[in-house]
Motif scaffolding. Structure first.
Motif, PDB file in Angstrom:
ATOM      1  N   ALA A 298       2.599  73.517   4.230  1.00  0.00           N
ATOM      2  CA  ALA A 298       3.125  74.116   2.996  1.00  0.00           C
ATOM      3  C   ALA A 298       4.491  74.727   3.288  1.00  0.00           C
ATOM      4  CB  ALA A 298       2.171  75.189   2.493  1.00  0.00           C
ATOM      5  N   GLY A 299       5.235  74.991   2.224  1.00  0.00           N
ATOM      6  CA  GLY A 299       6.524  75.668   2.356  1.00  0.00           C
ATOM      7  C   GLY A 299       6.678  76.636   1.192  1.00  0.00           C
ATOM      8  N   VAL A 300       7.614  77.571   1.301  1.00  0.00           N
ATOM      9  CA  VAL A 300       7.815  78.553   0.226  1.00  0.00           C
ATOM     10  C   VAL A 300       9.289  78.549  -0.180  1.00  0.00           C
ATOM     11  CG1 VAL A 300       7.562  80.960  -0.475  1.00  0.00           C
ATOM     12  CG2 VAL A 300       5.933  79.965   1.141  1.00  0.00           C
ATOM     13  N   ARG A 301       9.528  78.329  -1.482  1.00  0.00           N
ATOM     14  CA  ARG A 301      10.908  78.253  -1.990  1.00  0.00           C
ATOM     15  C   ARG A 301      11.415  79.643  -2.400  1.00  0.00           C
ATOM     16  NH1 ARG A 301       7.461  74.650  -4.533  1.00  0.00           N
ATOM     17  NH2 ARG A 301       7.993  72.435  -4.444  1.00  0.00           N
ATOM     18  N   PRO A 302      12.650  79.968  -2.015  1.00  0.00           N
ATOM     19  CA  PRO A 302      13.253  81.227  -2.495  1.00  0.00           C
ATOM     20  C   PRO A 302      13.930  80.961  -3.842  1.00  0.00           C
ATOM     21  CG  PRO A 302      14.671  80.201  -0.838  1.00  0.00           C
ATOM     22  CD  PRO A 302      13.545  79.238  -1.099  1.00  0.00           C
ATOM     23  N   LYS A 303      13.194  81.105  -4.936  1.00  0.00           N
ATOM     24  CA  LYS A 303      13.733  80.726  -6.247  1.00  0.00           C
ATOM     25  C   LYS A 303      14.325  81.935  -6.968  1.00  0.00           C
ATOM     26  CE  LYS A 303      11.420  76.676  -8.049  1.00  0.00           C
ATOM     27  NZ  LYS A 303      12.653  75.962  -8.323  1.00  0.00           N
ATOM     28  N   LEU A 304      15.448  81.706  -7.633  1.00  0.00           N
ATOM     29  CA  LEU A 304      16.001  82.757  -8.486  1.00  0.00           C
ATOM     30  C   LEU A 304      15.326  82.755  -9.844  1.00  0.00           C
ATOM     31  CD1 LEU A 304      19.727  82.536  -7.419  1.00  0.00           C
ATOM     32  CD2 LEU A 304      18.285  84.569  -7.307  1.00  0.00           C
ATOM     33  N   GLU A 305      14.843  81.585 -10.282  1.00  0.00           N
ATOM     34  CA  GLU A 305      14.168  81.561 -11.579  1.00  0.00           C
ATOM     35  C   GLU A 305      12.681  81.891 -11.401  1.00  0.00           C
ATOM     36  OE1 GLU A 305      15.765  78.996 -10.182  1.00  0.00           O
ATOM     37  OE2 GLU A 305      15.027  77.056 -10.870  1.00  0.00           O
ATOM     38  N   GLY A 306      12.203  82.793 -12.258  1.00  0.00           N
ATOM     39  CA  GLY A 306      10.787  83.126 -12.253  1.00  0.00           C
ATOM     40  C   GLY A 306      10.021  82.123 -13.099  1.00  0.00           C
TER      41      GLY A 306
END
Ligand code: FAD
Length: 358
Positions: A298-306
């Protein structure tokens, strides 16, 4: 990003240091992704994501060829199953062309069958410039460049504070269990999932500025048996990710994923069900039903959009106007960050030379 930027800046500058909280680089997002060299069809024209992806794609192939980073220019199909999806892949093609993506082509069912005999759709967007690479080897290349130029990578060194002192920044934290404090003329915040927090250490109001990150996880499954496809095969994107797709890896295996769901903690355990993955892919690859699939990573994205929010671009900014001359923030560097990495490094180097060192 930290390695790529430091590799580029250390060409012209002395005393470039990369501070890394883990024991080695690549333990977080850069070590948990799809390893795809994207072409640049997915991002709105003139966005940084579009421009830096298209430039980064060319730069990455050239780095891989020159410096022995393993890669394969496999090509990608984005497949349309329903009528409205045909409209969407046509829109993606126009968007890709506006972004400068070369060689894009709409193809029909027969050509799809010739390219990928197991894929059953009537229409697809073919993007020959999409490929895969070995991210660890790319990071090793950037690391070697930093060393060659006399820069330094400093592991087990977590930044916990940052403040302006005169014209410099005082950066503090813990390095191998000992407190440290250093003075830096310029700070480049490439802290991935923590880049919003690092910006707030410098006194920035991350909510007011729209810098707060939302972590968005993606799980992968691995398909057993002989490879079902040779190329990357994507559905039309929906929701916060690109849709569950098939990605060959450098070892010749096939992964499914990633899906996309928001989380509050970072973990690399697969939490999704096999059923969700099978049913999404079965729409264009019916033979998946006969295959064993197992949880992979798995990976985790640093997203600006919620959740439910629209497109947000990368933030790559020199924060002089906000009273923080010498601080460059990189926030929200989700996909296509890997593809864009050498172009992002070039962009940051231009910011540095035009605005800070002038
Ligand atoms: C599921 C998934 C799939 C993806 N697929 C693709 C793809 O196929 N193609 C593509 O182009 N992009 C892809 N991406 C995006 C790409 O992986 C990222 O854009 C890229 O890896 C981000 O790199 P980074 O350096 O910003 O973050 P990271 O790799 O997370 O690096 C940040 C580093 O900062 C360190 N750090 C954080 N806080 C501190 C601190 N306080 N002090 C010291 N060190 C600190 C961390 O330990 C970490 O090593 C994907 C991302 C995900 C999650």
């Amino acid at each position: 990003m930290g390695l790529a930027v430091a590799a580029r800046l250390s060409e012209d500058l002395q005393d470039v240091f990369v501070l890394e909280k883990n024991t080695r680089f690549g333990q977080e997002t850069s070590g948990h992704n799809s390893a795809v060299i994207h072409s640049g069809i997915h991002y709105p024209p003139k966005s940084l994501k579009a421009e830096l992806c298209v430039q980064g794609n060319k730069m990455l192939y050239s780095i891989c060829e020159k410096h022995g980073v393993p890669f394969k220019r496999l090509g990608k199909l984005t497949v349309a199953i329903e009528d409205e999806e045909v409209d969407e892949i046509e829109r993606l093609m126009r968007q890709g062309e506006a972004n400068g993506v070369e060689e894009l082509r709409m193809i029909g069912g027969e050509e799809v069958k010739r390219l990928e005999p197991m894929v059953e759709v009537e229409r697809a967007l073919y993007s020959p410039t999409t490929g895969i690479l070995e991210p660890d080897e790319l990071m090793n290349y950037f690391y070697a460049e930093i060393q060659r130029h006399g820069g330094m990578f400093v592991p087990v060194t977590e930044v916990t504070s940052m403040g302006k002192v005169g014209d410099d920044y005082e950066v503090g934290g813990i390095s191998s269990d000992e407190k440290f404090r250093i003075r830096a003329e310029t700070v480049i915040n490439c802290a991935g999932l923590n880049s919003d927090r690092v910006a707030s250490m410098a006194g920035m109001d991350i909510d007011r500025l729209g810098y707060r990150l939302h972590w968005c996880k993606g799980d992968y499954f691995r398909v057993g048996g002989k490879p079902l496809v040779k190329m990357l095969v994507y559905p039309v994107p929906k929701g916060p990710g690109l849709g569950i797709h098939l990605t060959p890896d450098m070892a010749g295996g096939i992964r499914l994923g990633p899906n996309a769901y928001y989380v509050h903690d970072v973990s690399y355990e697969v939490e999704s069900s096999e059923k969700e993955f099978r049913s999404d892919v079965e729409r264009f690859l019916p033979s998946i039903v006969k295959r064993e699939i197992r949880a992979d990573s798995a990976g985790v994205r640093p997203k600006l959009e919620g959740p439910g929010q629209g497109f947000r671009d990368f933030v790559i900014r020199h924060e002089a106007e906000r009273g923080l001359f010498g601080l460059i923030n990189l926030v929200g560097i989700e996909s296509p960050g890997l593809t864009a990495s050498p172009a992002i490094a070039e962009f940051v180097s231009r910011l540095y030379h035009d605005e800070i060192a002038k």
